[in-house]
Design a protein around this motif. Structure first.
Motif, PDB file in Angstrom:
ATOM      1  N   ARG A  34     -17.639   6.408  90.330  1.00 58.38           N
ATOM      2  CA  ARG A  34     -16.929   7.713  90.323  1.00 58.38           C
ATOM      3  C   ARG A  34     -16.529   7.481  89.782  1.00 58.38           C
ATOM      4  NH1 ARG A  34     -16.332   5.663  96.225  1.00 58.38           N
ATOM      5  NH2 ARG A  34     -15.335   3.923  95.746  1.00 58.38           N
ATOM      6  N   PHE A  35     -16.066   8.738  88.283  1.00 62.31           N
ATOM      7  CA  PHE A  35     -15.260   8.683  87.125  1.00 62.31           C
ATOM      8  C   PHE A  35     -14.150   9.772  87.398  1.00 62.31           C
ATOM      9  CE2 PHE A  35     -20.033   8.542  87.011  1.00 62.31           C
ATOM     10  CZ  PHE A  35     -19.639   6.863  86.013  1.00 62.31           C
ATOM     11  N   ALA A  36     -13.027   9.587  86.341  1.00 63.63           N
ATOM     12  CA  ALA A  36     -12.088  10.923  86.244  1.00 63.63           C
ATOM     13  C   ALA A  36     -11.450  10.703  85.135  1.00 63.63           C
ATOM     14  CB  ALA A  36     -11.265  10.404  87.859  1.00 63.63           C
ATOM     15  N   THR A  37     -11.610  11.039  84.329  1.00 69.78           N
ATOM     16  CA  THR A  37     -10.998  11.921  82.951  1.00 69.78           C
ATOM     17  C   THR A  37      -9.913  12.203  82.202  1.00 69.78           C
ATOM     18  OG1 THR A  37     -11.045  10.683  80.474  1.00 69.78           O
ATOM     19  CG2 THR A  37     -13.285  11.772  81.785  1.00 69.78           C
ATOM     20  N   THR A  38      -8.563  12.231  82.373  1.00 70.06           N
ATOM     21  CA  THR A  38      -8.017  13.054  81.543  1.00 70.06           C
ATOM     22  C   THR A  38      -8.424  13.857  80.259  1.00 70.06           C
ATOM     23  OG1 THR A  38      -6.670  11.197  80.071  1.00 70.06           O
ATOM     24  CG2 THR A  38      -6.145  12.404  82.693  1.00 70.06           C
ATOM     25  N   ASP A  39      -9.565  13.030  79.654  1.00 76.28           N
ATOM     26  CA  ASP A  39     -10.096  13.203  78.283  1.00 76.28           C
ATOM     27  C   ASP A  39     -11.552  14.407  78.401  1.00 76.28           C
ATOM     28  OD1 ASP A  39     -10.959  13.788  76.262  1.00 76.28           O
ATOM     29  OD2 ASP A  39     -11.292  12.090  75.573  1.00 76.28           O
ATOM     30  N   PRO A  40     -11.431  16.058  79.243  1.00 84.14           N
ATOM     31  CA  PRO A  40     -12.305  16.346  78.961  1.00 84.14           C
ATOM     32  C   PRO A  40     -13.272  16.431  78.183  1.00 84.14           C
ATOM     33  CG  PRO A  40     -10.537  17.471  79.151  1.00 84.14           C
ATOM     34  CD  PRO A  40     -10.339  16.298  79.406  1.00 84.14           C
ATOM     35  N   GLU A  41     -13.040  16.329  76.860  1.00 81.69           N
ATOM     36  CA  GLU A  41     -13.661  16.827  76.059  1.00 81.69           C
ATOM     37  C   GLU A  41     -15.023  15.847  75.216  1.00 81.69           C
ATOM     38  OE1 GLU A  41     -13.728  17.706  70.764  1.00 81.69           O
ATOM     39  OE2 GLU A  41     -11.410  17.691  72.333  1.00 81.69           O
ATOM     40  N   ASN A  42     -14.444  14.972  76.074  1.00 82.98           N
ATOM     41  CA  ASN A  42     -14.487  13.315  75.359  1.00 82.98           C
ATOM     42  C   ASN A  42     -15.803  12.347  76.486  1.00 82.98           C
ATOM     43  OD1 ASN A  42     -14.941  12.801  72.659  1.00 82.98           O
ATOM     44  ND2 ASN A  42     -13.250  12.896  73.513  1.00 82.98           N
ATOM     45  N   GLY A  43     -15.010  12.994  78.686  1.00 84.27           N
ATOM     46  CA  GLY A  43     -15.927  12.543  79.042  1.00 84.27           C
ATOM     47  C   GLY A  43     -17.536  12.705  79.553  1.00 84.27           C
ATOM     48  N   PRO A  44     -18.097  14.201  79.007  1.00 86.07           N
ATOM     49  CA  PRO A  44     -19.683  13.880  79.196  1.00 86.07           C
ATOM     50  C   PRO A  44     -20.581  13.137  78.845  1.00 86.07           C
ATOM     51  CG  PRO A  44     -18.363  16.068  79.328  1.00 86.07           C
ATOM     52  CD  PRO A  44     -17.977  15.458  78.593  1.00 86.07           C
ATOM     53  N   ASP A  45     -19.670  12.605  76.722  1.00 91.10           N
ATOM     54  CA  ASP A  45     -20.135  11.461  76.307  1.00 91.10           C
ATOM     55  C   ASP A  45     -19.632   9.723  77.110  1.00 91.10           C
ATOM     56  OD1 ASP A  45     -21.278  13.522  73.736  1.00 91.10           O
ATOM     57  OD2 ASP A  45     -19.814  13.105  73.472  1.00 91.10           O
ATOM     58  N   LEU A  46     -18.892   9.783  77.427  1.00 89.11           N
ATOM     59  CA  LEU A  46     -18.481   8.227  77.981  1.00 89.11           C
ATOM     60  C   LEU A  46     -19.556   8.204  79.256  1.00 89.11           C
ATOM     61  CD1 LEU A  46     -14.708   9.150  78.025  1.00 89.11           C
ATOM     62  CD2 LEU A  46     -16.318   7.212  76.822  1.00 89.11           C
ATOM     63  N   VAL A  47     -19.905   9.730  79.717  1.00 95.31           N
ATOM     64  CA  VAL A  47     -20.194   9.159  81.007  1.00 95.31           C
ATOM     65  C   VAL A  47     -22.475   9.014  80.851  1.00 95.31           C
ATOM     66  CG1 VAL A  47     -20.639  10.432  83.284  1.00 95.31           C
ATOM     67  CG2 VAL A  47     -18.997   9.920  82.218  1.00 95.31           C
ATOM     68  N   ARG A  48     -22.525   9.670  79.362  1.00 97.30           N
ATOM     69  CA  ARG A  48     -23.608  10.048  79.526  1.00 97.30           C
ATOM     70  C   ARG A  48     -24.837   8.986  79.818  1.00 97.30           C
ATOM     71  NH1 ARG A  48     -22.945  13.519  75.434  1.00 97.30           N
ATOM     72  NH2 ARG A  48     -23.040  14.350  76.658  1.00 97.30           N
ATOM     73  N   PRO A  49     -24.322   7.843  79.435  1.00 96.32           N
ATOM     74  CA  PRO A  49     -25.391   6.653  79.398  1.00 96.32           C
ATOM     75  C   PRO A  49     -25.699   6.181  81.332  1.00 96.32           C
ATOM     76  CG  PRO A  49     -23.216   5.926  78.158  1.00 96.32           C
ATOM     77  CD  PRO A  49     -23.657   7.320  78.932  1.00 96.32           C
ATOM     78  N   TRP A  50     -24.806   6.589  82.335  1.00 91.26           N
ATOM     79  CA  TRP A  50     -25.476   6.235  83.522  1.00 91.26           C
ATOM     80  C   TRP A  50     -26.212   6.782  84.547  1.00 91.26           C
ATOM     81  CZ3 TRP A  50     -23.583   2.940  86.486  1.00 91.26           C
ATOM     82  CH2 TRP A  50     -22.261   2.251  86.092  1.00 91.26           C
ATOM     83  N   PRO A  51     -26.897   8.189  83.914  1.00 88.54           N
ATOM     84  CA  PRO A  51     -28.182   8.565  83.950  1.00 88.54           C
ATOM     85  C   PRO A  51     -28.971   7.816  83.707  1.00 88.54           C
ATOM     86  CG  PRO A  51     -26.552  10.003  83.826  1.00 88.54           C
ATOM     87  CD  PRO A  51     -26.163   9.473  83.829  1.00 88.54           C
ATOM     88  N   GLU A  52     -29.330   6.702  83.173  1.00 90.15           N
ATOM     89  CA  GLU A  52     -30.033   6.519  82.432  1.00 90.15           C
ATOM     90  C   GLU A  52     -30.656   4.603  82.917  1.00 90.15           C
ATOM     91  OE1 GLU A  52     -31.806   8.492  80.549  1.00 90.15           O
ATOM     92  OE2 GLU A  52     -31.241   9.683  80.530  1.00 90.15           O
ATOM     93  N   VAL A  53     -29.355   3.852  83.814  1.00 90.08           N
ATOM     94  CA  VAL A  53     -29.111   2.993  84.233  1.00 90.08           C
ATOM     95  C   VAL A  53     -30.500   2.961  84.983  1.00 90.08           C
ATOM     96  CG1 VAL A  53     -27.805   0.973  85.222  1.00 90.08           C
ATOM     97  CG2 VAL A  53     -26.486   2.877  83.411  1.00 90.08           C
ATOM     98  N   ALA A  54     -31.195   3.540  85.965  1.00 91.56           N
ATOM     99  CA  ALA A  54     -31.516   3.500  87.003  1.00 91.56           C
ATOM    100  C   ALA A  54     -32.553   5.455  87.666  1.00 91.56           C
ATOM    101  CB  ALA A  54     -31.007   2.549  88.222  1.00 91.56           C
ATOM    102  N   PRO A  55     -33.319   5.683  88.115  1.00 92.78           N
ATOM    103  CA  PRO A  55     -33.288   6.354  88.490  1.00 92.78           C
ATOM    104  C   PRO A  55     -31.966   7.078  89.793  1.00 92.78           C
ATOM    105  CG  PRO A  55     -35.188   5.873  88.920  1.00 92.78           C
ATOM    106  CD  PRO A  55     -34.432   4.320  88.383  1.00 92.78           C
ATOM    107  N   THR A  56     -31.500   8.557  89.705  1.00 89.22           N
ATOM    108  CA  THR A  56     -30.635   9.144  90.590  1.00 89.22           C
ATOM    109  C   THR A  56     -31.301   9.249  91.859  1.00 89.22           C
ATOM    110  OG1 THR A  56     -30.304  10.805  88.943  1.00 89.22           O
ATOM    111  CG2 THR A  56     -29.358   9.133  88.316  1.00 89.22           C
ATOM    112  N   LEU A  57     -30.139   9.314  92.344  1.00 87.88           N
ATOM    113  CA  LEU A  57     -30.326  10.290  93.743  1.00 87.88           C
ATOM    114  C   LEU A  57     -29.771  11.337  93.721  1.00 87.88           C
ATOM    115  CD1 LEU A  57     -29.661   7.360  96.469  1.00 87.88           C
ATOM    116  CD2 LEU A  57     -32.027   8.359  95.953  1.00 87.88           C
TER     117      LEU A  57
END
Length: 460
Positions: free
Chosen positions: A270-293
């Motif tokens: 789970r993620f929550a950031t006060t920086d919506p502009e950079n939020g997508p870049d911060l989270v971008r690596p996660w779907p590549e860690v493993a197959p997502t449900l």
């Protein structure tokens, strides 16, 4: 101390002094008034006072103190641990007013209000409170125990943002407490929870935040080792604007849950950031860690932040605890997988939260919240229904023992289930903090009227 019959005979006089209902165990409304979010057990007081005003609280405290009775207080009942039997229960759930002052960026909140009310009142002004992951939690108990919010790494503990409190102390007096008026009591209330009186309202600072970026990514448990290892590495470099956590749970195979999760044991990041502009870049690596449900990520108003954790909002039975960790050692992650995963002897719900950031720094006005050096918190909960409380606690103790080398304390916000008043006392506060709290307890509540809680006993 008066007998039960004496107390019963005195009830009509109490009822005349109280605007809200005053109920005995054999009266209609008593069961409803004593019920709360914790459905595993409830208080069993000799009398429950449904307070509508601070004056009602004063009358109830004076009534109890004059008769040597304990006082317990309940708003939503999320954090009930020590059960009251034969005392006075003050229910504050009718005291729900919230007033936002956008000029001072603050809210005055009565003791029975829930966070979702504060969010709704603050959001039109571009402000947010230091609320947690579930809007149905009560403001007062959460804040007085510390309050570890959804944006906690950015803003710190909720207790750090309290500016003033109105509290009825054991002598029945209603005090307006600030850092200037009563510095010792102000320090103790913010972290000592309900040990020093019944808070009837509090003033809390709000933060200028518009939309946030948040959500989560679900993985099957078969990828838990890889996901948890990446969480450890990723959080080591995450900015303070990002507050994140990992949950582990087995979803039942019923239509109430999204189809990809039904009947699966999953890992939910789970993620929550006060920086919506950079939020997508911060989270971008996660779907590549493993197959997502399932993925649910995006920019959202703070009023929709409850969708990030998706926690249940209905009463149920639960037991559990938390440990504050100095670091996220690989052996901690191994213990979580092996002792709380699908093969665990008791089904477990795990919540591993990243701390640090503003949580690690002392507030401008010091308070009693302890163990700020903790970098993570590990919570483990289970439903005792159909399993047995002894089995649940034995399973949780095995996890505690496995992570003990990195444990520095526990969080008062996350002690669950029926407990004894002295349970975990030395683990909830640093030694110097507990000694000062105990000394102040002897000043403000020498007879320990407020003892139906994780109790701080008055110093001798």
């Amino acid at each position: 101390m008066k007998t039960t019959e004496d107390v019963r005979n005195d009830i009509p006089e109490l009822a005349r002094r109280v605007r809200g209902p005053v109920l005995l165990p054999d009266q209609d409304g008593y069961q409803e008034e004593t019920s709360g979010f914790q459905a595993g057990y409830r208080h069993a007081p000799a009398v429950v006072v449904g307070a509508e005003t601070a004056e009602d609280v004063q009358a109830a405290v004076r009534f109890a103190a004059a008769r040597g009775m304990a006082v317990a207080v309940q708003s939503t009942g999320h954090g009930v641990t020590v059960r009251d039997e034969g005392g006075v229960l003050i229910s504050t759930r009718r005291m729900r007013d919230v007033v936002v002052d956008p000029g001072t960026r603050s809210a005055r909140v009565q003791a029975g209000a829930r966070w979702q009310q504060v969010v709704e009142a603050a959001e039109p002004h571009g402000l947010v409170p230091p609320s947690g992951s579930a809007g149905h939690v009560g403001v007062a108990g959460y804040t007085l125990a510390g309050g570890m919010g959804l944006l906690a790494r950015r803003f710190g503990y909720a207790a750090d943002h309290v500016r003033a409190l109105d509290v009825v102390t054991a002598d029945g007096e209603l005090r307006h407490v600030t850092a200037d008026s009563d510095p010792d009591l102000f320090w103790a209330l913010r972290g000592g929870r309900d040990n020093f009186g019944v808070v009837t309202s509090l003033e809390i600072a709000l933060q200028p935040v518009g939309r946030i970026y948040g959500g989560g990514v679900f993985f099957g448990f078969e990828h838990a080792e890889k996901v948890l290892a990446f969480f450890r590495e990723w959080t080591s470099r995450a900015p303070e604007t990002m507050t994140s956590s990992v949950g582990m749970i087995e979803y039942p195979p019923i239509p109430a849950f999204p189809e990809p999760l039904r009947g699966r044991h999953v890992v939910h990041v789970r993620f929550a950031t006060t920086d919506p502009e950079n939020g997508p870049d911060l989270v971008r690596p996660w779907p590549e860690v493993a197959p997502t449900l399932l993925e649910h990520l995006g920019e959202l108003p703070y009023s929709e932040s409850g969708s990030i954790y998706r926690e249940p909002d209905f009463a149920h039975s639960y037991d559990g605890n938390s440990v504050l960790l100095s670091e996220l050692h690989p052996r901690v992650l191994e213990a979580v997988r092996e002792l709380a995963g699908p093969g665990a002897p008791v089904p477990c719900i795990v919540d591993l939260r990243h701390l640090g950031g503003a949580l690690s720094r002392p507030p401008e006005v010091p308070n009693a919240v302890s163990f700020r050096e903790a970098q993570y918190i590990l919570r483990v909960l289970s439903a005792p229904d159909g399993v047995g409380l002894s089995e649940v606690r034995a399973a949780h103790e095995r996890i505690d023992e496995a992570v003990e080398p990195w444990t520095i304390g526990r969080s008062l916000n996350f002690v669950y289930g029926m407990r004894a008043a002295g349970d975990f006392r030395s683990e909830l506060y640093e030694d110097a903090v507990l000694a000062r709290l105990s000394a102040l307890k002897a000043v403000y509540d020498p007879n320990n009227v407020f003892r139906r809680n994780q109790n701080i006993e008055p110093a001798a």
